[in-house]
Motif scaffolding. Structure first.
Motif, mmCIF file in Angstrom:
data_model
loop_
_atom_site.group_PDB
_atom_site.id
_atom_site.type_symbol
_atom_site.label_atom_id
_atom_site.label_comp_id
_atom_site.label_asym_id
_atom_site.label_seq_id
_atom_site.Cartn_x
_atom_site.Cartn_y
_atom_site.Cartn_z
ATOM 1 N N PHE A 29 -15.083 8.866 26.155
ATOM 2 C CA PHE A 29 -14.920 8.795 24.967
ATOM 3 C C PHE A 29 -13.320 9.273 24.663
ATOM 4 C CE2 PHE A 29 -18.833 7.963 24.011
ATOM 5 C CZ PHE A 29 -18.820 6.401 23.441
ATOM 6 N N TRP A 30 -12.252 8.901 24.138
ATOM 7 C CA TRP A 30 -11.063 9.010 23.415
ATOM 8 C C TRP A 30 -10.381 9.298 22.384
ATOM 9 C CZ3 TRP A 30 -7.569 6.050 21.977
ATOM 10 C CH2 TRP A 30 -6.937 4.976 22.222
ATOM 11 N N VAL A 31 -10.043 9.915 21.395
ATOM 12 C CA VAL A 31 -9.506 9.377 20.669
ATOM 13 C C VAL A 31 -8.390 9.846 20.318
ATOM 14 C CG1 VAL A 31 -11.685 10.286 19.827
ATOM 15 C CG2 VAL A 31 -10.201 11.741 19.549
ATOM 16 N N ALA A 32 -7.414 8.954 19.313
ATOM 17 C CA ALA A 32 -5.464 9.114 19.222
ATOM 18 C C ALA A 32 -5.404 9.007 17.950
ATOM 19 C CB ALA A 32 -5.110 8.092 20.718
ATOM 20 N N GLY A 33 -4.298 8.008 17.082
ATOM 21 C CA GLY A 33 -3.656 7.385 16.052
ATOM 22 C C GLY A 33 -2.861 7.535 15.816
ATOM 23 N N GLN A 34 -2.608 6.746 14.754
ATOM 24 C CA GLN A 34 -1.286 7.465 13.789
ATOM 25 C C GLN A 34 -0.670 7.980 12.597
ATOM 26 O OE1 GLN A 34 0.213 3.655 14.066
ATOM 27 N NE2 GLN A 34 2.549 4.755 12.577
ATOM 28 N N LEU A 35 -0.094 9.128 12.309
ATOM 29 C CA LEU A 35 0.250 9.416 11.612
ATOM 30 C C LEU A 35 1.211 10.184 10.774
ATOM 31 C CD1 LEU A 35 -0.991 11.874 8.821
ATOM 32 C CD2 LEU A 35 -0.792 13.378 10.994
ATOM 33 N N ALA A 36 1.868 9.347 9.988
ATOM 34 C CA ALA A 36 3.373 9.733 9.278
ATOM 35 C C ALA A 36 3.698 9.318 7.807
ATOM 36 C CB ALA A 36 4.410 8.160 10.239
ATOM 37 N N PHE A 37 4.747 10.805 7.899
ATOM 38 C CA PHE A 37 4.669 10.801 6.653
ATOM 39 C C PHE A 37 6.204 10.479 6.543
ATOM 40 C CE2 PHE A 37 0.734 12.778 7.082
ATOM 41 C CZ PHE A 37 0.100 12.093 5.513
ATOM 42 N N SER A 38 6.915 9.441 5.528
ATOM 43 C CA SER A 38 8.533 9.746 5.560
ATOM 44 C C SER A 38 8.761 9.299 3.554
ATOM 45 C CB SER A 38 8.946 8.888 6.146
ATOM 46 O OG SER A 38 7.996 7.346 5.231
ATOM 47 N N THR A 39 10.193 10.184 3.537
ATOM 48 C CA THR A 39 10.324 10.159 2.778
ATOM 49 C C THR A 39 12.011 9.381 2.284
ATOM 50 O OG1 THR A 39 9.243 11.825 1.447
ATOM 51 C CG2 THR A 39 12.148 11.157 0.201
ATOM 52 N N THR A 40 12.646 8.135 1.785
ATOM 53 C CA THR A 40 13.526 7.614 1.785
ATOM 54 C C THR A 40 14.353 7.780 -0.081
ATOM 55 O OG1 THR A 40 12.830 6.352 3.463
ATOM 56 C CG2 THR A 40 15.422 6.000 2.506
ATOM 57 N N ASP A 41 14.937 8.569 0.297
ATOM 58 C CA ASP A 41 16.524 8.430 -1.335
ATOM 59 C C ASP A 41 17.546 8.181 -0.790
ATOM 60 O OD1 ASP A 41 17.643 9.100 -3.688
ATOM 61 O OD2 ASP A 41 16.375 10.716 -3.256
ATOM 62 N N ASN A 42 18.092 6.594 -1.165
ATOM 63 C CA ASN A 42 19.190 5.780 -1.565
ATOM 64 C C ASN A 42 20.094 6.182 -2.735
ATOM 65 O OD1 ASN A 42 18.289 4.626 -3.913
ATOM 66 N ND2 ASN A 42 18.041 2.820 -2.713
ATOM 67 N N GLY A 43 19.987 6.822 -3.556
ATOM 68 C CA GLY A 43 21.189 7.947 -4.452
ATOM 69 C C GLY A 43 20.627 7.067 -5.778
ATOM 70 N N VAL A 44 19.474 6.313 -5.476
ATOM 71 C CA VAL A 44 19.134 5.254 -6.976
ATOM 72 C C VAL A 44 17.691 5.386 -7.198
ATOM 73 C CG1 VAL A 44 19.246 2.998 -7.738
ATOM 74 C CG2 VAL A 44 21.175 3.561 -6.856
ATOM 75 N N SER A 45 17.365 5.401 -6.001
ATOM 76 C CA SER A 45 15.639 4.953 -6.065
ATOM 77 C C SER A 45 15.435 6.139 -5.005
ATOM 78 C CB SER A 45 14.795 3.774 -5.438
ATOM 79 O OG SER A 45 15.348 2.966 -4.501
ATOM 80 N N GLU A 46 13.963 6.483 -4.914
ATOM 81 C CA GLU A 46 12.917 6.936 -3.352
ATOM 82 C C GLU A 46 11.886 6.286 -3.385
ATOM 83 O OE1 GLU A 46 12.419 11.818 -3.169
ATOM 84 O OE2 GLU A 46 10.889 10.899 -4.548
ATOM 85 N N THR A 47 11.605 6.262 -2.010
ATOM 86 C CA THR A 47 10.393 5.276 -1.666
ATOM 87 C C THR A 47 9.432 6.215 -0.768
ATOM 88 O OG1 THR A 47 11.449 3.812 -1.731
ATOM 89 C CG2 THR A 47 9.085 3.701 0.178
ATOM 90 N N LYS A 48 7.974 7.111 -0.910
ATOM 91 C CA LYS A 48 7.829 7.547 -0.433
ATOM 92 C C LYS A 48 7.004 6.764 0.234
ATOM 93 C CE LYS A 48 8.195 11.648 -3.041
ATOM 94 N NZ LYS A 48 7.334 12.128 -3.824
ATOM 95 N N SER A 49 6.268 6.891 1.856
ATOM 96 C CA SER A 49 5.179 6.422 2.653
ATOM 97 C C SER A 49 4.511 7.076 3.356
ATOM 98 C CB SER A 49 5.867 4.685 2.816
ATOM 99 O OG SER A 49 6.692 5.815 4.418
ATOM 100 N N ASN A 50 3.562 6.200 3.987
ATOM 101 C CA ASN A 50 2.343 6.913 4.261
ATOM 102 C C ASN A 50 2.150 6.484 5.405
ATOM 103 O OD1 ASN A 50 -0.323 6.962 3.771
ATOM 104 N ND2 ASN A 50 0.954 7.493 1.510
ATOM 105 N N THR A 51 1.042 5.970 6.833
ATOM 106 C CA THR A 51 0.509 5.926 7.931
ATOM 107 C C THR A 51 -0.595 6.284 7.844
ATOM 108 O OG1 THR A 51 2.299 3.974 7.762
ATOM 109 C CG2 THR A 51 0.310 4.129 9.751
#
Length: 203
Positions: A29-51
């Protein structure tokens, strides 16, 4: 007679070792996966996302494994002035996969992977729903660090996606996309498309 008996035992031992080596990782058996967190700020708005997409797999043959990933993808965009939410979405992803390995020397292996990602998303503000069915073919390389961990890298070579959008108001729409170019052709960039690097744990 005693020598013949000992020779027979030795041959049986060699045969058992050979069968064990031919077995490879079968039954592992094996385990792996994807774990990601990001924040993007363009000066007008901020986007936070996670996977978060954990993947569990099993070697059904010495060099062939199957796996299944199940996880979530979330994204929220807010204005920098007042903090009002302008976009918020959530999606569930289910991704079965199959992978075949070929040894290229020592602890290095080349593999080919085919996966079928299924994504079911919803726009939290409009209640619009989106479903996506994809096919992704990705070659890669795997290095065995020890008996319980490997390090791997891969990239998307061929990607086919069919998306259906069901808005809360209005008719549903669908589109189809095909991408067979693994490189980003933007000026000044030759990065490999969808490059992934991670670890896999065996048990």
């Amino acid at each position: 007679m005693k020598k013949l008996f000992l020779a027979s035992i030795a041959l049986l031992g060699l045969n058992a070792n050979a069968q064990e080596e031919n077995k490879g990782l079968e039954g592992t058996f094996w385990v792996a996966g994807q774990l990601a967190f990001s924040t993007t700020d363009n000066g007008v708005s901020e986007t936070k996302s996670n996977t978060i997409v954990p993947v569990v797999g099993y070697f059904i043959a010495p060099t062939t494994t199957i796996g299944l990933g199940v996880g979530v993808i979330n994204s929220t965009t807010t204005t920098n002035l007042g903090g009002a939410t302008t976009d918020e979405s959530s999606a569930v992803i289910i991704q079965p996969l199959v992978r075949k390995y070929w040894g290229i020397g020592g602890k290095f292996f080349f593999f080919g992977q085919a996966s079928l990602p299924l994504t079911f998303g919803e726009d939290k503000l409009s209640s619009d729903k989106t479903s996506t069915v994809g096919l992704d073919v990705a070659p890669g390389f795997d290095f065995i660090v020890n008996k319980w961990m490997t390090v791997e890298t891969s990239f998307s070579l061929i990607n086919v996606t069919s998306t259906t959008r069901n808005p809360n108001v209005g008719d549903s729409t669908s589109d189809f996309s095909f991408n067979a170019n693994p490189f980003d052709l933007n000026p000044g960039s030759r990065s490999v498309g969808g490059l992934r690097l991670g670890v896999k744990f065996l048990f």
